[in-house]
Design an enzyme around this catalytic site. Structure first.
Site, PDB file in Angstrom:
ATOM      1  N   GLY A 116       0.816  -1.208   0.000  1.00 51.62           N
ATOM      2  CA  GLY A 116       0.000   0.000   0.000  1.00 51.62           C
ATOM      3  C   GLY A 116       0.848   1.256   0.000  1.00 51.62           C
ATOM      4  O   GLY A 116       0.478   2.275   0.579  1.00 51.62           O
ATOM      5  N   ALA A 117       1.996   1.198  -0.678  1.00 53.36           N
ATOM      6  CA  ALA A 117       2.988   2.282  -0.602  1.00 53.36           C
ATOM      7  C   ALA A 117       2.892   3.268  -1.760  1.00 53.36           C
ATOM      8  O   ALA A 117       3.772   4.107  -1.924  1.00 53.36           O
ATOM      9  CB  ALA A 117       4.392   1.695  -0.526  1.00 53.36           C
TER      10      ALA A 117
ATOM     11  N   ARG B 127       0.791   5.625  -1.969  1.00 54.80           N
ATOM     12  CA  ARG B 127       0.251   6.909  -1.484  1.00 54.80           C
ATOM     13  C   ARG B 127       0.147   6.868   0.024  1.00 54.80           C
ATOM     14  O   ARG B 127       0.354   5.828   0.644  1.00 54.80           O
ATOM     15  CB  ARG B 127      -1.136   7.166  -2.084  1.00 54.80           C
ATOM     16  CG  ARG B 127      -2.154   6.072  -1.733  1.00 54.80           C
ATOM     17  CD  ARG B 127      -3.443   6.210  -2.480  1.00 54.80           C
ATOM     18  NE  ARG B 127      -3.257   6.246  -3.917  1.00 54.80           N
ATOM     19  CZ  ARG B 127      -3.012   5.174  -4.669  1.00 54.80           C
ATOM     20  NH1 ARG B 127      -2.926   3.974  -4.100  1.00 54.80           N
ATOM     21  NH2 ARG B 127      -2.836   5.279  -5.964  1.00 54.80           N
TER      22      ARG B 127
ATOM     23  N   ASP C 144      -2.308  -7.053  -5.911  1.00 51.65           N
ATOM     24  CA  ASP C 144      -3.474  -7.043  -5.035  1.00 51.65           C
ATOM     25  C   ASP C 144      -3.204  -8.088  -3.960  1.00 51.65           C
ATOM     26  O   ASP C 144      -3.163  -9.283  -4.247  1.00 51.65           O
ATOM     27  CB  ASP C 144      -4.723  -7.402  -5.836  1.00 51.65           C
ATOM     28  CG  ASP C 144      -5.996  -7.426  -4.991  1.00 51.65           C
ATOM     29  OD1 ASP C 144      -5.899  -7.423  -3.738  1.00 51.65           O
ATOM     30  OD2 ASP C 144      -7.095  -7.462  -5.579  1.00 51.65           O
TER      31      ASP C 144
ATOM     32  N   ASN D 142       1.047  -2.565   5.260  1.00 50.44           N
ATOM     33  CA  ASN D 142       0.300  -1.320   5.402  1.00 50.44           C
ATOM     34  C   ASN D 142      -1.006  -1.301   4.615  1.00 50.44           C
ATOM     35  O   ASN D 142      -1.958  -0.624   5.001  1.00 50.44           O
ATOM     36  CB  ASN D 142       1.193  -0.155   4.953  1.00 50.44           C
ATOM     37  CG  ASN D 142       0.419   1.127   4.776  1.00 50.44           C
ATOM     38  OD1 ASN D 142       0.038   1.789   5.739  1.00 50.44           O
ATOM     39  ND2 ASN D 142       0.154   1.495   3.527  1.00 50.44           N
TER      40      ASN D 142
ATOM     41  N   SER E 235      -4.604  -0.274  13.570  1.00 52.12           N
ATOM     42  CA  SER E 235      -5.372   0.953  13.777  1.00 52.12           C
ATOM     43  C   SER E 235      -5.885   0.968  15.196  1.00 52.12           C
ATOM     44  O   SER E 235      -6.154  -0.097  15.782  1.00 52.12           O
ATOM     45  CB  SER E 235      -6.565   1.006  12.804  1.00 52.12           C
ATOM     46  OG  SER E 235      -7.436   2.069  13.133  1.00 52.12           O
TER      47      SER E 235
ATOM     48  N   TYR F 264     -14.010  -3.051   9.484  1.00 54.60           N
ATOM     49  CA  TYR F 264     -12.628  -2.578   9.468  1.00 54.60           C
ATOM     50  C   TYR F 264     -12.008  -2.735  10.851  1.00 54.60           C
ATOM     51  O   TYR F 264     -10.886  -3.231  10.983  1.00 54.60           O
ATOM     52  CB  TYR F 264     -12.619  -1.109   9.039  1.00 54.60           C
ATOM     53  CG  TYR F 264     -11.275  -0.430   9.079  1.00 54.60           C
ATOM     54  CD1 TYR F 264     -10.398  -0.522   8.006  1.00 54.60           C
ATOM     55  CD2 TYR F 264     -10.889   0.342  10.181  1.00 54.60           C
ATOM     56  CE1 TYR F 264      -9.166   0.122   8.025  1.00 54.60           C
ATOM     57  CE2 TYR F 264      -9.660   0.983  10.208  1.00 54.60           C
ATOM     58  CZ  TYR F 264      -8.807   0.876   9.131  1.00 54.60           C
ATOM     59  OH  TYR F 264      -7.586   1.511   9.162  1.00 54.60           O
TER      60      TYR F 264
ATOM     61  N   ALA G  50     -12.848  -4.830  13.127  1.00 53.26           N
ATOM     62  CA  ALA G  50     -12.662  -6.260  13.368  1.00 53.26           C
ATOM     63  C   ALA G  50     -11.387  -6.774  12.705  1.00 53.26           C
ATOM     64  O   ALA G  50     -10.627  -7.544  13.301  1.00 53.26           O
ATOM     65  CB  ALA G  50     -13.871  -7.039  12.857  1.00 53.26           C
TER      66      ALA G  50
ATOM     67  N   LYS H 217      -8.696  -5.047  11.885  1.00 56.12           N
ATOM     68  CA  LYS H 217      -7.506  -4.482  12.513  1.00 56.12           C
ATOM     69  C   LYS H 217      -7.251  -5.111  13.884  1.00 56.12           C
ATOM     70  O   LYS H 217      -6.097  -5.301  14.291  1.00 56.12           O
ATOM     71  CB  LYS H 217      -7.623  -2.958  12.620  1.00 56.12           C
ATOM     72  CG  LYS H 217      -7.583  -2.261  11.269  1.00 56.12           C
ATOM     73  CD  LYS H 217      -6.300  -2.562  10.496  1.00 56.12           C
ATOM     74  CE  LYS H 217      -6.161  -1.726   9.247  1.00 56.12           C
ATOM     75  NZ  LYS H 217      -4.886  -1.941   8.542  1.00 56.12           N
TER      76      LYS H 217
END
Length: 251
Positions: free
Chosen positions: A12-13, A15, A63, A90, A142, A155, A157, A159
């Protein structure tokens, strides 16, 4: 506390927080694999890092919910840069809204990227780390996974699952010299936080007011903590969950 000459893979790098993490690691001298579902964005970030810091960098499109794509990405990184010594999980997705209004398709996508993708990417690099007798695995979780977040039920759950996965894995792989830690950003100036404002400006404003430091984080402020965990200075830290939230969460 150098990561110089280590090979780091950041998902996920393309952005946001992931890009900031890739930048921080490159600034510290690491060779960086920029992995993102947007291959073009990943390539642009990698090119910028190589030019700015004079390090080796590779942009890789993948992906992470697709296990075959993950394996191919790790094989490419290994061929171009070397075995992955630092993995930063990430990449994540979210859809802001009430749980009762969500659909199974949305649940499946969030779970497949955030939780299963993290597990899949970790598994793909683990054998090599074990063979070499060391490594750093850092999950970007998170605070939603620690205390819950309205409008982000599934989300939260996932994390929470990432945090638990990291703790359990840390126990299993410590004897191989591999550390596993989780970083929990609070509200951070990213596109994901923008979704919150779009969903409810009132919710966004209330969240910011609740932060003791009275502002949201910048991606680079998360990246600094990740760079520390990747370094030799954090060699005796494993199984830990660190909130970087301006004091919003103190647990």
């Amino acid at each position: 506390m150098s990561v110089r000459d280590k090979v780091a893979l950041v998902t996920g790098a393309g952005r946001g927080i992931g890009e900031a993490i890739a930048d921080a690691l490159a600034a510290a001298g690491a060779s960086v694999a920029v992995c993102d579902v947007d291959a073009e964005a990943a390539g642009k970030v990698a090119a910028r890092l190589a030019e700015r810091y004079g390090v080796r960098a590779a942009g890789v499109g993948a992906d992470i919910s697709d296990s075959a794509a993950v394996r191919a990405a790790v094989e490419r990184v290994t061929a171009e840069l070397g075995p992955v010594e630092v993995l930063v999980n990430n990449a994540a997705v979210d859809v802001i809204g009430r749980f009762v209004d969500s659909t199974e398709d949305t649940w499946d996508r969030i779970i497949s990227v955030n939780l299963r993708g993290t597990i899949t990417m970790t598994r793909a690099v683990l054998d090599s780390m074990i063979e070499r007798g060391g490594g750093r695995i850092i999950h970007i979780a998170s605070d939603a996974g620690r205390v819950g977040s309205s409008g982000e039920v599934v989300y939260s759950a996932t994390k929470g699952g990432v945090i638990a996965f990291g703790k359990a894995l840390a126990r299993e792989v410590a004897r191989h010299g591999i550390t596993v830690n989780s970083v929990c950003p609070g509200p951070t100036d990213t596109a994901l936080l923008g979704q919150v404002a779009e969903y409810s400006q009132k919710m966004y404003d209330a969240t910011v007011r609740a932060i003791p430091l009275r502002r949201v984080a910048q991606p680079g402020e998360i990246a600094g903590v990740v760079a520390f965990l990747a370094s030799d200075g954090a060699a005796y830290m494993t199984g830990q969950t660190l909130s970087v939230s301006g004091g919003l969460t103190m647990v």
